[in-house]
Design an enzyme around this catalytic site. Structure first.
Site, PDB file in Angstrom:
ATOM      1  N   GLY A  88     -22.342  12.895 -18.312  1.00 28.02           N
ATOM      2  CA  GLY A  88     -23.677  13.460 -18.528  1.00 28.02           C
ATOM      3  C   GLY A  88     -23.795  13.915 -19.966  1.00 28.02           C
ATOM      4  N   ARG A 119     -23.721  17.272 -24.854  1.00 27.64           N
ATOM      5  CA  ARG A 119     -24.145  17.899 -26.114  1.00 27.64           C
ATOM      6  C   ARG A 119     -25.438  17.259 -26.624  1.00 27.64           C
ATOM      7  NH1 ARG A 119     -20.390  15.620 -30.943  1.00 27.64           N
ATOM      8  NH2 ARG A 119     -19.967  13.551 -30.130  1.00 27.64           N
ATOM      9  N   LYS A 125     -28.982  15.421 -30.479  1.00 33.77           N
ATOM     10  CA  LYS A 125     -27.541  15.354 -30.215  1.00 33.77           C
ATOM     11  C   LYS A 125     -26.843  16.447 -31.029  1.00 33.77           C
ATOM     12  CE  LYS A 125     -23.759  11.983 -30.462  1.00 33.77           C
ATOM     13  NZ  LYS A 125     -23.444  10.557 -30.683  1.00 33.77           N
ATOM     14  N   ASP A 164     -18.104  22.177 -26.537  1.00 31.28           N
ATOM     15  CA  ASP A 164     -18.948  23.230 -27.116  1.00 31.28           C
ATOM     16  C   ASP A 164     -20.405  22.792 -27.279  1.00 31.28           C
ATOM     17  OD1 ASP A 164     -18.752  21.409 -29.149  1.00 31.28           O
ATOM     18  OD2 ASP A 164     -17.839  22.775 -30.604  1.00 31.28           O
ATOM     19  N   ARG A 190     -27.834   4.027 -19.114  1.00 27.26           N
ATOM     20  CA  ARG A 190     -26.555   3.358 -19.360  1.00 27.26           C
ATOM     21  C   ARG A 190     -26.059   2.689 -18.083  1.00 27.26           C
ATOM     22  NH1 ARG A 190     -24.406   7.558 -23.184  1.00 27.26           N
ATOM     23  NH2 ARG A 190     -26.235   8.829 -23.614  1.00 27.26           N
ATOM     24  N   ASP A 225     -20.224   4.249 -19.965  1.00 34.84           N
ATOM     25  CA  ASP A 225     -21.274   5.222 -20.298  1.00 34.84           C
ATOM     26  C   ASP A 225     -21.817   4.993 -21.697  1.00 34.84           C
ATOM     27  OD1 ASP A 225     -18.458   6.133 -20.595  1.00 34.84           O
ATOM     28  OD2 ASP A 225     -19.355   7.698 -21.811  1.00 34.84           O
ATOM     29  N   ASN A 226     -21.151   4.153 -22.467  1.00 36.12           N
ATOM     30  CA  ASN A 226     -21.630   3.843 -23.808  1.00 36.12           C
ATOM     31  C   ASN A 226     -22.197   2.439 -23.879  1.00 36.12           C
ATOM     32  OD1 ASN A 226     -20.866   6.373 -24.713  1.00 36.12           O
ATOM     33  ND2 ASN A 226     -18.825   5.691 -25.327  1.00 36.12           N
TER      34      ASN A 226
HETATM   35  P1  AMP Z   1     -18.502  10.061 -25.976  1.00 36.20           P
HETATM   36  O1  AMP Z   1     -17.042   9.839 -26.133  1.00 36.20           O
HETATM   37  O2  AMP Z   1     -19.191  10.553 -27.221  1.00 36.20           O
HETATM   38  O3  AMP Z   1     -19.216   8.910 -25.370  1.00 36.20           O
HETATM   39  O4  AMP Z   1     -18.662  11.296 -24.964  1.00 36.20           O
HETATM   40  C1  AMP Z   1     -18.157  11.290 -23.663  1.00 36.20           C
HETATM   41  C2  AMP Z   1     -18.651  12.477 -22.905  1.00 36.20           C
HETATM   42  O5  AMP Z   1     -18.196  13.684 -23.493  1.00 36.20           O
HETATM   43  C3  AMP Z   1     -20.151  12.613 -22.833  1.00 36.20           C
HETATM   44  O6  AMP Z   1     -20.479  13.100 -21.568  1.00 36.20           O
HETATM   45  C4  AMP Z   1     -20.470  13.608 -23.906  1.00 36.20           C
HETATM   46  O7  AMP Z   1     -21.682  14.289 -23.665  1.00 36.20           O
HETATM   47  C5  AMP Z   1     -19.283  14.547 -23.799  1.00 36.20           C
HETATM   48  N1  AMP Z   1     -19.030  15.267 -25.059  1.00 36.20           N
HETATM   49  C6  AMP Z   1     -18.564  14.775 -26.223  1.00 36.20           C
HETATM   50  N2  AMP Z   1     -18.443  15.734 -27.152  1.00 36.20           N
HETATM   51  C7  AMP Z   1     -18.850  16.894 -26.576  1.00 36.20           C
HETATM   52  C8  AMP Z   1     -18.947  18.255 -26.995  1.00 36.20           C
HETATM   53  N3  AMP Z   1     -18.616  18.637 -28.232  1.00 36.20           N
HETATM   54  N4  AMP Z   1     -19.400  19.157 -26.105  1.00 36.20           N
HETATM   55  C9  AMP Z   1     -19.720  18.798 -24.849  1.00 36.20           C
HETATM   56  N5  AMP Z   1     -19.654  17.560 -24.392  1.00 36.20           N
HETATM   57  C10 AMP Z   1     -19.210  16.594 -25.222  1.00 36.20           C
HETATM   58 MG    MG Z   2     -21.151   8.496 -25.146  1.00 32.60          MG
END
Ligand code: AMP
Ligand code: MG
Length: 476
Positions: free
Chosen positions: A85, A88, A107, A119, A177, A246-247
């Site tokens: 989900g 951030r 974002k 965070d 996604r 998810d990406n």
């Molecule tokens: P990503 O690797 O960027 O595709 O992120 C994978 C998951 O981790 C997603 O659900 C993001 O929303 C969550 N996520 C990544 N960085 C943060 C962060 N700093 N705080 C909270 N959730 C994060």
């Molecule tokens: Mg992502």
């Protein structure tokens, strides 16, 4: 003046999102604002005052009439299922444009119901990186989410060190996604999945409503979009780095610029992401992973394909089976374009494959090679001293004038081979300047990246062994 629509929040079941306002930030400063994009989207009228735009795009004020939400999704990360989900990010709403609805998302906008231990924030460095590379991808004519603005804040973001934070405004055809479908399937209610399917088709591919099997039609469409997208990535040497489900968007746009990088010296196994130790997301494995992700997508659609699960599986399989052949066809066509072969015959596959083996052996820069081939430049003179390359070159020369002219061949090459790309060492250089207070080099590089195919521009040089130690990181 409610100019942002709320279709996701009003048309989809409540368990697919949660209402979530962005968390305000301290001392916002708009460092980047993409006026060309704002114009293109037709939102300039709402952002007349830059001050006002900054209040909205920092998350410090809510666009009147909007109801920000965090979207729920799941995903297979490095092959393993997880509930995820927007941890951030928040979706402010959708903009009505001449090309349909576009999401406006913030974002780095603070914690949400899906933050887990995160965070909710993003560093200034990584949001600048996303802005730069996504805009470069757009200029390369590759479908991608876009970046409307970067607002820097003085709130500290703690990673290995203390960093400045930032909020990026991301624009996308949608943020639906493969993982969104996984989540709907995981919830286990057929109605949720059906609602998501209906919403997705209406938003992206309304022509599919004419098909008798909507789910199967969507599978075929997403497959074709992902095929075209990954072919385009391979064309410019792009390595996404974290092709988790998810990406992967249903719209076929590139999303999530965390650990991505561009290949310099050609090698099919090139990987830059620090956590991709097995090379799952390496340059040449991207089509295989796209296929893997599409199989996950198909599995989420099973209940909607046919009441008889076995039959549904068989029908999905029939669609999926087309992927390897379609991909390979599109790949060789694209490589033929890069080589300026207007009328590719049977021999194109061998010519491409033999050529790529030589590039890998000689550690030739992928991007510069094709430009030099067109310009008959120094790099080619050097390579032609290698016997095997000279033999390949003779075959190429013959193939390119088959039923056409050199100038037509050159035009095709110019259209398909960028001269400038966001090279790793240059990206790092301008980002390091930016975080130490000098945005000048960033602006200059961004400007260069907006005309990547311009002829008459000089080749980018590559430091000999820079990439040997270059590593990228997720979720910074
Ligand atoms: P990503 O690797 O960027 O595709 O992120 C994978 C998951 O981790 C997603 O659900 C993001 O929303 C969550 N996520 C990544 N960085 C943060 C962060 N700093 N705080 C909270 N959730 C994060
Ligand atoms: Mg992502």
């Amino acid at each position: 003046m409610a100019w942002l629509k709320k279709t996701y929040a009003t048309q989809l079941p409540e368990n697919l999102y949660s209402v979530q306002a962005p968390v305000p930030v301290g001392n916002p400063e708009m460092v980047l604002y993409n006026e060309a994009l704002a114009d293109d989207l037709g939102v300039t009228q709402y952002f007349k005052e830059k001050e006002e735009a900054m209040r909205y795009l920092s998350g410090n004020e809510i666009v009147p009439g909007s109801q920000p939400i965090a979207q729920a999704y799941a995903g297979h990360q490095f092959g393993h299922f997880n509930r995820l989900g927007d941890g951030r990010a928040v979706l402010l709403g959708e903009m009505e444009t001449s090309r349909g609805l576009y999401d406006l998302q913030l974002k780095g906008s603070g914690q949400t119901a899906y933050s887990r231990r995160g965070d909710g924030r993003a560093t200034f460095y990584s949001m600048l990186r996303e802005y730069l590379i996504s805009e470069a991808m757009h200029a390369l004519r590759i479908p991608t989410t876009r970046s409307l603005a970067v607002v820097k804040t003085t709130d500290p973001v703690y990673r290995e060190q203390i960093n400045e934070g930032a909020v990026l405004s991301r624009v996308a055809a949608s943020h639906i996604r493969v993982g969104t479908f996984e989540y709907a399937r995981y919830l286990g209610q057929r109605e949720d999945l059906e609602a998501l399917l209906r919403y997705t088709i209406e938003r992206h591919y309304p022509e599919l409503f004419d098909h008798q099997n909507h789910a199967l039609a969507l599978l075929g469409k997403v497959m074709q979009k992902q095929k075209d997208l990954v072919v385009d990535w391979l064309r410019v040497g792009f390595i996404h780095g974290v092709m988790n489900t998810d990406n992967m968007t249903i719209s076929g746009e590139t999303i999530d610029y965390g650990p991505c990088a561009f290949m310099n010296a050609y090698h099919p196994k090139t990987v830059f992401s620090s956590i991709d130790t097995g090379g799952r997301y390496s340059y040449a494995n991207q089509p295989n992973i796209a296929y893997w992700n599409l199989r996950v997508f198909a599995s989420t659609l099973i209940p909607l394909i046919d009441k008889d699960e076995k039959l549904a599986g068989k029908k999905a399989q029939e669609v999926l089976e087309q992927f390897p052949g379609d991909f390979s066809q599109a790949y060789f066509e694209m490589m033929g374009n890069k080589l300026g072969i207007v009328n590719p015959g049977e021999g194109i596959r061998d010519l491409v494959q033999e050529g790529m083996v030589l590039l890998a052996e000689q550690k030739v820069d992928y991007t510069n090679f094709f430009t030099e081939l067109r310009r008959d430049g120094e790099l080619i003179n050097k390579l032609r001293k290698v016997e095997a390359f000279e033999a390949w070159y003779a075959k190429w020369e013959e193939a390119r004038v088959h039923g056409t002219t050199v100038s037509e061949s050159e035009a095709l090459m110019a259209q398909n081979n960028p001269v400038v790309i966001p090279r790793n060492h240059l990206v790092e250089e301008v980002l390091n300047s930016a975080v130490t207070g000098d945005m000048g080099p960033f602006y200059a590089f961004l400007e260069k990246l907006t005309s990547p195919y311009d002829d008459g521009i000089s080749l980018q040089s590559v430091p000999a062994d820079f990439d040997a130690g270059y590593q990228t990181f997720c979720g910074t």
